[in-house]
Design a protein around this motif. Structure first.
Motif, PDB file in Angstrom:
ATOM      1  N   GLU A  90       0.831  -1.204   0.000  1.00 62.66           N
ATOM      2  CA  GLU A  90       0.000   0.000   0.000  1.00 62.66           C
ATOM      3  C   GLU A  90       0.869   1.258   0.000  1.00 62.66           C
TER       4      GLU A  90
ATOM      5  N   GLU B 130       3.904   1.462  -1.080  1.00 60.09           N
ATOM      6  CA  GLU B 130       4.561   1.541  -2.380  1.00 60.09           C
ATOM      7  C   GLU B 130       3.626   2.137  -3.430  1.00 60.09           C
ATOM      8  N   ARG B 131       2.344   1.724  -3.408  1.00 63.36           N
ATOM      9  CA  ARG B 131       1.372   2.295  -4.355  1.00 63.36           C
ATOM     10  C   ARG B 131       1.190   3.786  -4.131  1.00 63.36           C
ATOM     11  N   GLN B 132       1.150   4.183  -2.870  1.00 63.97           N
ATOM     12  CA  GLN B 132       1.011   5.617  -2.574  1.00 63.97           C
ATOM     13  C   GLN B 132       2.203   6.394  -3.143  1.00 63.97           C
TER      14      GLN B 132
ATOM     15  N   GLU C 230       4.132   5.488  -5.669  1.00 67.16           N
ATOM     16  CA  GLU C 230       4.028   5.468  -7.131  1.00 67.16           C
ATOM     17  C   GLU C 230       2.998   6.477  -7.614  1.00 67.16           C
ATOM     18  N   ASP C 231       1.872   6.585  -6.910  1.00 63.02           N
ATOM     19  CA  ASP C 231       0.834   7.562  -7.276  1.00 63.02           C
ATOM     20  C   ASP C 231       1.369   8.976  -7.160  1.00 63.02           C
ATOM     21  N   ALA C 232       2.174   9.215  -6.101  1.00 64.75           N
ATOM     22  CA  ALA C 232       2.736  10.557  -5.915  1.00 64.75           C
ATOM     23  C   ALA C 232       3.701  10.892  -7.050  1.00 64.75           C
TER      24      ALA C 232
ATOM     25  N   LYS D  98       3.632   9.651 -10.130  1.00 61.66           N
ATOM     26  CA  LYS D  98       2.846   9.853 -11.354  1.00 61.66           C
ATOM     27  C   LYS D  98       2.181  11.225 -11.352  1.00 61.66           C
ATOM     28  N   ALA D  99       1.713  11.674 -10.211  1.00 63.93           N
ATOM     29  CA  ALA D  99       1.068  12.989 -10.125  1.00 63.93           C
ATOM     30  C   ALA D  99       2.060  14.098 -10.466  1.00 63.93           C
TER      31      ALA D  99
ATOM     32  N   GLN E   8       2.742  14.027 -14.201  1.00 61.39           N
ATOM     33  CA  GLN E   8       1.637  14.627 -14.951  1.00 61.39           C
ATOM     34  C   GLN E   8       1.685  16.147 -14.873  1.00 61.39           C
TER      35      GLN E   8
END
Length: 583
Positions: free
Chosen positions: A200, A202-204, A206-208, A210-211, A214
């Motif tokens: 979880e 790690e996903r957070q 990765e999301d940060a 990617k944001a 972008q």
């Protein structure tokens, strides 16, 4: 005497015991061996030796031979080769002595209730000191005796206890193994939860990432669009200006130049605003708490007992329920002291004899807890830090500034310096258990386990374990260290491995162990003394609060009393030991 004309016979030969054929003479064999040749006047059947009057009487009195069968000169054999007239009955004593394996056990000492061989009797249990009996002389009374019955009954009792104990342990082992199967399942479940949580996180992350990517792409697109628009517009204006200038159309050129001037001003602003977009480079700074988790933590968790012998959760030990009562105070300032006291360490030799180290006055003091007075004081030439008992009459004190451990004799109610042990740093905390010294150091932070000769057996160090370990206490199972900077009590085994830790304090100082294995610790910053249950070092409660900066502490098992000192800078507190009874 020898027959004239014949060769002198060898000693103990047949001819040595004969005179002429008509006048046979038998001589004392012990005397004949290493003394004057004397006629025999008796014979020992057991030793198979002829004896003179002196040896005959001594034979009767000596512990080893007074049970022997003796024959007088009328009954004794008249030659060396004659068979005994009344041979004694052989005994049945064939069990070898555990200390003298070539000798058989034949005697019993009433005083020491010990089985002996002849060597034991001769060396340690003489007739002048012990009542020793020859076993055949007293063994007849044990047949069908009360002792015989009592011993057999005791053997049967122990045998039955062993049988029951074996059955009980078998059942308990089955339960324990079953519980450990559950433990393994819980460990796997916990590991799965950890993995899920890490996934979880790690996903957070990765999301940060990617944001941010972008946002970077969006800003890049915006700048590119702006620059393209500006470039196209400026090129169009530039081409128009060049054409009007070539064709010498002054009026239109004038207008176009003024418009271009305004355009340049506006475009500069737009380009500047685009350039102001903050595009940053990044690196990853890991979470220190997680990165050091496996280094600092030595296990996924701890095993706690759920034995039927332990109280149920509803009746579990509640440290809050301890009853405390103030028993008074003991003044430890003496006429030799030039300053207010600073009691840095203390240890009980007996319930009535308390030893304290006074840092400010560079002294070690002996305190009688009954008379509540200092009975002796040993001045040192440097500041002592902590004190421990090595034996019932020997102490060891750490001297950090000299990097020494000073041994002190405490016999006859007097304190006296003995040997000094050099160590490789500023030593502060010290505790002795089963001839092993545990010593803490602060610069650099580490823990050493030594023997009393100074040989280093184990070293424990690491910034994740210690920062400023100043106080130490021990028992046969564990070592406990309080650390000022890390604000923890750390438990280690005797191999130097961390097995538990207790935190949540502001400035822990001295620690002491109670008889039930709990740890009392002075939290100087919070003005409290906490008690920590040592099962996994996870549970603790305040037992004394609203104190005046408690510093050193000592528990008395026999009286259930807790002694502690204060460090406030005020004489009315620092010169006294406070005494509380806990139940």
């Amino acid at each position: 005497m020898a027959v004239p004309g014949k060769k002198k016979p060898e000693r103990f030969s047949l001819s040595s015991t004969m005179g002429s054929d008509d006048d046979p003479i038998v001589y004392c064999q012990p005397c004949d061996c290493d003394g004057p040749r004397l006629p025999a006047h008796g014979y020992c059947v057991d030793c198979r030796e002829h004896l003179c009057d002196t040896c005959f009487m001594a034979h009767k009195r000596h512990t080893l031979s007074r049970h022997h069968t003796l024959l007088d000169d009328n009954s004794m054999p008249q030659t060396m080769s004659s068979a005994p007239v009344h041979p004694s009955q052989p005994d049945n004593l064939t069990k070898p002595c555990p200390r003298h394996m070539k000798e058989m056990i034949k005697f019993y000492c009433q005083n020491h209730e010990a089985l002996l061989c002849s060597v034991c009797v001769t060396l340690e249990h003489t007739v002048t000191t012990c009542k020793v009996n020859y076993i055949p002389d007293i063994s007849g009374q044990v047949i069908n005796s009360k002792e015989h019955q009592v011993i057999l009954k005791a053997m049967d009792t122990i045998t039955e206890q062993c049988r029951k104990k074996s059955e009980d342990v078998k059942k308990l082992t089955a339960k324990s193994n079953s519980s450990l199967t559950d433990v393994l399942a819980d460990i796997k479940k916990f590991r799965t939860e950890i993995n899920q949580r890490l996934d979880e996180l790690e996903r957070q992350a990765e999301d940060a990432v990617k944001a941010i990517q972008q946002e970077n792409n969006k800003n890049l697109k915006k700048v590119e669009t702006t620059c393209d628009d500006v470039t196209k517009s400026l090129k169009t204006s530039s081409d128009a200006i060049k054409h009007l200038n070539t064709t010498k159309k002054a009026d239109k050129l004038f207008v176009e130049l003024k418009l271009a001037k305004q355009m340049i001003k506006d475009y500069k602003k737009r380009v500047h605003q685009s350039a102001a977009i903050d595009v940053k480079e990044y690196n990853f700074r890991l979470n220190k708490a997680i990165s050091t988790l496996l280094d600092k933590e030595r296990s996924l968790g701890t095993f706690t007992e759920k034995s039927a012998k332990q109280p149920s959760p509803s009746t579990a030990v509640d440290i809050k329920s301890r009853q405390t009562s103030h028993q008074g105070e003991i003044c430890v300032k003496t006429s030799k002291d030039k300053n207010a006291c600073w009691i840095t360490g203390m240890i009980l030799l007996t319930p009535d004899k308390l030893i304290i180290s006074d840092g400010v006055n560079s002294a070690v003091k002996m305190v009688d807890t009954r008379s509540q007075s200092v009975t002796d004081q040993l001045q040192l030439d440097t500041i002592p830090s902590n004190v421990t008992s090595v034996t019932s009459t020997e102490l060891a004190v750490t001297l950090p500034d000299k990097q020494n451990i000073q041994f002190i004799s405490a016999s006859s109610n007097k304190l006296k310096k003995t040997k000094t042990l050099k160590v490789d740093g500023k030593c502060y905390g010290i505790s002795c258990c089963q001839t092993k010294l545990v010593v803490s150091f602060c610069f650099p932070a580490k823990l050493q386990i030594l023997d009393t000769k100074g040989t280093i057996l184990t070293i424990v160090k690491g910034e994740n374990i210690f920062s400023k370990p100043v106080h130490v206490t021990t028992n046969t199972n564990s070592i406990y260290v309080s650390d000022w900077n890390m604000k923890t009590i750390t438990r280690l085994n005797w191999q130097g491995e961390v097995t538990g830790s207790y935190g949540g304090m502001t400035e822990p100082h001295a620690i002491t162990l109670s008889d039930d294995g709990s740890v009392f610790v002075c939290d100087w910053g919070r003005n409290v003394i906490e008690e920590i249950i040592t099962g996994d070092c996870s549970t603790g409660r305040v037992v004394l609060k609203d104190l005046n900066h408690p510093y050193a502490v000592c528990w008395c098992t026999d009286t259930s009393k807790l002694y502690y000192s204060c460090r406030t800078g005020e004489d009315k507190h620092d010169n006294f030991l406070q005494v509380f009874k806990l139940s």
